[in-house]
Design a protein around this motif. Structure first.
Motif, PDB file in Angstrom:
ATOM      1  N   GLY A  37       2.489  -8.975   6.307  1.00  0.00           N
ATOM      2  CA  GLY A  37       2.430  -8.451   4.662  1.00  0.00           C
ATOM      3  C   GLY A  37       1.111  -8.139   4.300  1.00  0.00           C
ATOM      4  N   TYR A  38       0.040  -9.365   4.295  1.00  0.00           N
ATOM      5  CA  TYR A  38      -1.446  -9.216   3.452  1.00  0.00           C
ATOM      6  C   TYR A  38      -2.193  -8.269   4.304  1.00  0.00           C
ATOM      7  CZ  TYR A  38      -5.931 -10.618   2.621  1.00  0.00           C
ATOM      8  OH  TYR A  38      -7.047 -10.838   2.966  1.00  0.00           O
ATOM      9  N   LEU A  39      -1.588  -8.482   6.116  1.00  0.00           N
ATOM     10  CA  LEU A  39      -2.274  -7.605   7.417  1.00  0.00           C
ATOM     11  C   LEU A  39      -1.845  -5.610   6.582  1.00  0.00           C
ATOM     12  CD1 LEU A  39      -2.595 -10.000  10.180  1.00  0.00           C
ATOM     13  CD2 LEU A  39      -4.267  -9.330   8.541  1.00  0.00           C
ATOM     14  N   ALA A  40      -1.100  -6.028   6.082  1.00  0.00           N
ATOM     15  CA  ALA A  40      -0.734  -4.602   5.914  1.00  0.00           C
ATOM     16  C   ALA A  40      -1.069  -3.872   5.031  1.00  0.00           C
ATOM     17  CB  ALA A  40       1.157  -4.436   6.264  1.00  0.00           C
ATOM     18  N   TYR A  41      -1.253  -5.048   3.966  1.00  0.00           N
ATOM     19  CA  TYR A  41      -1.666  -4.484   2.455  1.00  0.00           C
ATOM     20  C   TYR A  41      -3.265  -4.080   2.860  1.00  0.00           C
ATOM     21  CZ  TYR A  41      -3.851  -5.180  -1.900  1.00  0.00           C
ATOM     22  OH  TYR A  41      -4.693  -4.788  -3.045  1.00  0.00           O
ATOM     23  N   LYS A  45      -4.827  -0.715   1.826  1.00  0.00           N
ATOM     24  CA  LYS A  45      -6.457  -0.634   1.865  1.00  0.00           C
ATOM     25  C   LYS A  45      -7.522   0.307   2.402  1.00  0.00           C
ATOM     26  CE  LYS A  45      -5.678  -2.144  -2.216  1.00  0.00           C
ATOM     27  NZ  LYS A  45      -6.265  -1.790  -3.665  1.00  0.00           N
ATOM     28  N   GLN A  46      -7.601   0.234   3.403  1.00  0.00           N
ATOM     29  CA  GLN A  46      -8.890   0.758   4.752  1.00  0.00           C
ATOM     30  C   GLN A  46      -7.807   1.426   4.769  1.00  0.00           C
ATOM     31  OE1 GLN A  46      -8.827  -2.245   7.384  1.00  0.00           O
ATOM     32  NE2 GLN A  46     -10.507  -3.487   6.197  1.00  0.00           N
ATOM     33  N   GLU A  47      -7.085   2.825   4.596  1.00  0.00           N
ATOM     34  CA  GLU A  47      -6.162   3.668   5.116  1.00  0.00           C
ATOM     35  C   GLU A  47      -6.161   4.009   6.360  1.00  0.00           C
ATOM     36  OE1 GLU A  47      -8.692   6.785   3.270  1.00  0.00           O
ATOM     37  OE2 GLU A  47      -8.256   5.921   0.934  1.00  0.00           O
ATOM     38  N   ASN A  48      -6.037   3.285   6.659  1.00  0.00           N
ATOM     39  CA  ASN A  48      -5.139   3.297   8.731  1.00  0.00           C
ATOM     40  C   ASN A  48      -3.394   2.649   8.604  1.00  0.00           C
ATOM     41  OD1 ASN A  48      -5.116   2.562  10.861  1.00  0.00           O
ATOM     42  ND2 ASN A  48      -6.587   0.728  11.442  1.00  0.00           N
ATOM     43  N   GLN A  49      -3.149   3.961   8.259  1.00  0.00           N
ATOM     44  CA  GLN A  49      -1.673   3.720   7.926  1.00  0.00           C
ATOM     45  C   GLN A  49      -0.829   3.414   9.007  1.00  0.00           C
ATOM     46  OE1 GLN A  49      -0.105   4.668   5.590  1.00  0.00           O
ATOM     47  NE2 GLN A  49      -2.780   5.313   4.600  1.00  0.00           N
ATOM     48  N   GLY A  50      -1.602   3.891  10.675  1.00  0.00           N
ATOM     49  CA  GLY A  50      -0.777   2.829  12.177  1.00  0.00           C
ATOM     50  C   GLY A  50      -0.707   1.866  11.927  1.00  0.00           C
ATOM     51  N   LEU A  51      -1.947   1.191  11.856  1.00  0.00           N
ATOM     52  CA  LEU A  51      -1.674  -0.322  11.588  1.00  0.00           C
ATOM     53  C   LEU A  51      -0.654  -0.804  10.627  1.00  0.00           C
ATOM     54  CD1 LEU A  51      -5.111  -1.182  13.477  1.00  0.00           C
ATOM     55  CD2 LEU A  51      -2.875  -2.248  14.384  1.00  0.00           C
ATOM     56  N   MET A  52      -0.839  -0.823   9.898  1.00  0.00           N
ATOM     57  CA  MET A  52      -0.364  -0.469   8.471  1.00  0.00           C
ATOM     58  C   MET A  52       1.242  -0.802   8.423  1.00  0.00           C
ATOM     59  SD  MET A  52       0.278   1.425   4.652  1.00  0.00           S
ATOM     60  CE  MET A  52       1.533   2.153   5.218  1.00  0.00           C
ATOM     61  N   VAL A  53       1.473   0.102   8.968  1.00  0.00           N
ATOM     62  CA  VAL A  53       3.442   0.599   9.728  1.00  0.00           C
ATOM     63  C   VAL A  53       3.338  -0.545  10.482  1.00  0.00           C
ATOM     64  CG1 VAL A  53       5.154   1.628  10.657  1.00  0.00           C
ATOM     65  CG2 VAL A  53       3.270   3.054   8.772  1.00  0.00           C
ATOM     66  N   VAL A  57       6.805  -3.255  10.006  1.00  0.00           N
ATOM     67  CA  VAL A  57       7.738  -3.618  11.111  1.00  0.00           C
ATOM     68  C   VAL A  57       7.507  -5.120  12.057  1.00  0.00           C
ATOM     69  CG1 VAL A  57       8.567  -2.732  13.537  1.00  0.00           C
ATOM     70  CG2 VAL A  57       7.577  -0.983  11.594  1.00  0.00           C
ATOM     71  N   LEU A  58       6.245  -5.842  12.221  1.00  0.00           N
ATOM     72  CA  LEU A  58       6.034  -7.111  12.411  1.00  0.00           C
ATOM     73  C   LEU A  58       6.527  -7.951  11.535  1.00  0.00           C
ATOM     74  CD1 LEU A  58       3.111  -7.297  15.050  1.00  0.00           C
ATOM     75  CD2 LEU A  58       5.480  -7.499  15.273  1.00  0.00           C
ATOM     76  N   ALA A  59       6.154  -7.604  10.186  1.00  0.00           N
ATOM     77  CA  ALA A  59       7.051  -8.763   9.217  1.00  0.00           C
ATOM     78  C   ALA A  59       8.107  -8.511   9.279  1.00  0.00           C
ATOM     79  CB  ALA A  59       6.456  -8.283   7.290  1.00  0.00           C
ATOM     80  N   LEU A  60       8.826  -7.311   9.143  1.00  0.00           N
ATOM     81  CA  LEU A  60      10.544  -7.449   9.550  1.00  0.00           C
ATOM     82  C   LEU A  60      11.373  -8.266  10.445  1.00  0.00           C
ATOM     83  CD1 LEU A  60      10.719  -3.481   8.155  1.00  0.00           C
ATOM     84  CD2 LEU A  60      11.077  -5.462   6.813  1.00  0.00           C
ATOM     85  N   LEU A  61      10.733  -7.686  11.684  1.00  0.00           N
ATOM     86  CA  LEU A  61      11.016  -8.892  12.652  1.00  0.00           C
ATOM     87  C   LEU A  61      10.955 -10.535  12.089  1.00  0.00           C
ATOM     88  CD1 LEU A  61      11.851  -8.930  15.227  1.00  0.00           C
ATOM     89  CD2 LEU A  61       9.324  -8.793  16.021  1.00  0.00           C
TER      90      LEU A  61
END
Length: 100
Positions: A37-41, A45-53, A57-61
């Motif tokens: 969740g923190y890494l997604a945040y 912030k760095q506007e890297n939508q691919g890694l954010m998603v 997904v990993l946080a949900l898994l």
């Protein structure tokens, strides 16, 4: 900070390959959910939508509230793949920082 989180997560995931008590796996799931969740945040912030998603997904898994029953052997594969991906992402980010 992100490097440390990724290294700690990778170590935790590799330790999942050992015969650990069930409480260890529950703890890893909770820590992984918070860390991803923190890494997604951070990626948001760095506007890297691919890694954010990917981190969402990993946080949900790995979230511990609604467990996804994959079986021990499949979870071992997931743990190794995610751990290797985290370590690879550190080196990829270091390489891309050097070229900038």
């Amino acid at each position: 900070m992100e490097k440390v989180i990724k290294i700690v997560l990778a170590i935790l995931f590799f330790l999942c390959l050992l015969d650990m008590p069930y409480s260890y796996f529950e703890t890893v799931r909770f820590v992984a959910m918070v860390a991803f969740g923190y890494l997604a945040y951070v990626e948001h912030k760095q506007e890297n939508q691919g890694l954010m998603v990917a981190y969402i997904v990993l946080a949900l898994l790995f979230q511990p509230f609604f467990k996804i029953a994959l079986g021990r052997s499949l979870w071992n594969v997931v743990d190794v793949v995610v751990a290797v991906g985290l370590v690879a992402s550190i080196f990829y980010k270091l390489k891309s920082e050097k070229t900038d």
